[in-house]
Design a protein around this motif. Structure first.
Motif, PDB file in Angstrom:
ATOM      1  N   ILE A  84      -0.627 -10.450   4.764  1.00  0.00           N
ATOM      2  CA  ILE A  84      -0.670  -9.026   5.084  1.00  0.00           C
ATOM      3  C   ILE A  84       0.752  -8.593   5.419  1.00  0.00           C
ATOM      4  N   ALA A  85       1.347  -7.820   4.520  1.00  0.00           N
ATOM      5  CA  ALA A  85       2.711  -7.343   4.722  1.00  0.00           C
ATOM      6  C   ALA A  85       2.752  -5.862   4.373  1.00  0.00           C
ATOM      7  N   ASP A  86       3.718  -5.159   4.932  1.00  0.00           N
ATOM      8  CA  ASP A  86       3.823  -3.738   4.632  1.00  0.00           C
ATOM      9  C   ASP A  86       5.285  -3.355   4.497  1.00  0.00           C
ATOM     10  N   TRP A 136       6.829   3.668  -2.785  1.00  0.00           N
ATOM     11  CA  TRP A 136       5.892   2.655  -2.284  1.00  0.00           C
ATOM     12  C   TRP A 136       4.513   3.264  -2.052  1.00  0.00           C
ATOM     13  N   SER A 137       4.490   4.480  -1.580  1.00  0.00           N
ATOM     14  CA  SER A 137       3.215   5.126  -1.239  1.00  0.00           C
ATOM     15  C   SER A 137       2.323   5.348  -2.451  1.00  0.00           C
ATOM     16  N   THR A 138       2.880   5.314  -3.655  1.00  0.00           N
ATOM     17  CA  THR A 138       2.084   5.561  -4.869  1.00  0.00           C
ATOM     18  C   THR A 138       1.521   4.287  -5.478  1.00  0.00           C
ATOM     19  N   LEU A 139       1.850   3.127  -4.918  1.00  0.00           N
ATOM     20  CA  LEU A 139       1.480   1.858  -5.534  1.00  0.00           C
ATOM     21  C   LEU A 139       0.072   1.421  -5.135  1.00  0.00           C
ATOM     22  N   SER A 140      -0.586   0.730  -6.041  1.00  0.00           N
ATOM     23  CA  SER A 140      -1.869   0.093  -5.736  1.00  0.00           C
ATOM     24  C   SER A 140      -1.627  -1.167  -4.909  1.00  0.00           C
ATOM     25  N   GLY A 141      -2.702  -1.758  -4.398  1.00  0.00           N
ATOM     26  CA  GLY A 141      -2.575  -2.988  -3.622  1.00  0.00           C
ATOM     27  C   GLY A 141      -1.954  -4.112  -4.433  1.00  0.00           C
ATOM     28  N   GLY A 142      -2.371  -4.244  -5.692  1.00  0.00           N
ATOM     29  CA  GLY A 142      -1.818  -5.294  -6.540  1.00  0.00           C
ATOM     30  C   GLY A 142      -0.355  -5.082  -6.841  1.00  0.00           C
ATOM     31  N   GLU A 143       0.044  -3.823  -7.066  1.00  0.00           N
ATOM     32  CA  GLU A 143       1.450  -3.519  -7.328  1.00  0.00           C
ATOM     33  C   GLU A 143       2.301  -3.804  -6.099  1.00  0.00           C
ATOM     34  N   HIS A 148       6.297  -7.299  -3.132  1.00  0.00           N
ATOM     35  CA  HIS A 148       6.622  -8.247  -2.058  1.00  0.00           C
ATOM     36  C   HIS A 148       7.124  -9.574  -2.638  1.00  0.00           C
ATOM     37  N   ILE A 149       6.485 -10.012  -3.698  1.00  0.00           N
ATOM     38  CA  ILE A 149       6.896 -11.273  -4.316  1.00  0.00           C
ATOM     39  C   ILE A 149       8.256 -11.108  -4.985  1.00  0.00           C
ATOM     40  N   ALA A 150       8.504  -9.955  -5.613  1.00  0.00           N
ATOM     41  CA  ALA A 150       9.817  -9.692  -6.201  1.00  0.00           C
ATOM     42  C   ALA A 150      10.904  -9.715  -5.132  1.00  0.00           C
TER      43      ALA A 150
END
Length: 257
Positions: A84-86, A136-143, A148-150
């Motif tokens: 869980i990251a934000d 960031w606010s427009t991204l889906s959970g998967g995106e 985060h991984i990038a």
């Protein structure tokens, strides 16, 4: 990077969350951590990354005790993507990934062309380069998970730690991410819920009740007998003739139906 833990443990509120874990992870190895919910996987990963307060035992990175390294030195070695990251809603995708370069920047080494290329490569690796300008606010959970991984990849770590990295991802991005991770020239530790996905790891560690109850090659560790005891499922190994791998089909145990 070589990672070693000895008698690692952590207790909170009088409850022992991780208890007496010792393991050695060799340079370039991919270790998968599996276990039921609440088995201590996420806490163990935070302990290995030096993020949990007042741990019991010791962690060494290439024979250096982790507590002797500065946070900057640790960040130059370890990238950790939590379950869980934000990120600030105001940031663009590229801004978020550029944060991964922070451990390498200073007044004498500001963000430059090489850093831009590293960020571009990280975005491309997770199929997010075309969305680099998105908020960031427009991204889906998967995106968001891929960003985060990038950011972790942009950190250029020698040890990459991923807690449930395939959460929120569709099946295509789950498979491409795992293929990417397994091909990276770094040491990888990742916690996974999907036992079939864990079969791609060099070794698997099984957590149960805060303890590391087994660790070894997937075929030796994920046996139907152990899966019945730890996960309370009936597992049938299936052979895939396309790539000569073993996958499991799971059923509830008869007394759980």
């Amino acid at each position: 990077m070589r990672l070693a833990a000895r008698d690692l443990g952590w207790t909170t509120g009088g409850k022992r969350i991780v208890d007496g874990v010792s393991l050695d992870i060799e340079p370039g190895e991919t270790l998968g951590l599996v276990g039921p919910n609440g088995s201590g996987k996420s806490t163990l990963m935070r302990l290995l990354a030096g993020l949990a307060p007042r741990p019991k035992g010791s962690v060494q990175l290439d024979d250096a005790p982790i507590e002797t390294l500065t946070r900057r030195q640790v960040a130059q070695r370890i990238a950790f993507v939590e379950q869980i990251a934000d990120t600030s809603e105001a940031l663009r995708v590229r801004d978020a990934v550029e944060l991964g370069r922070t451990p390498w920047l200073s007044a004498l080494a500001p963000f430059g062309a090489q850093d831009t290329q590293i960020v571009d490569d990280a975005l491309a690796a997770v199929d997010m380069l075309a969305m680099a300008g998105n908020r960031w606010s427009t991204l889906s959970g998967g995106e968001r998970q891929r960003v985060h991984i990038a950011r972790a990849l942009a950190q250029r770590p020698r040890l990459l730690m991923l807690d449930e990295p395939t959460n929120h991802l569709d099946i295509h991005h789950q498979l491409t991410l795992l293929r990417l991770v397994c091909r990276l020239p770094v040491t990888v530790v990742m916690a996974l819920h999907d036992l079939n996905q864990a079969m791609c790891c060099d070794r698997i560690g099984v957590m149960d009740g805060g303890r590391l109850v087994a660790c070894g090659p997937p075929a030796e560790v994920l046996t139907p007998q152990r899966l019945a005891v730890i996960f309370r499922v009936q597992a049938t190994p299936l052979h895939d003739p396309v790539d000569e791998t073993t996958q499991f089909r799971f059923r509830c145990l008869e007394n759980d139906i």
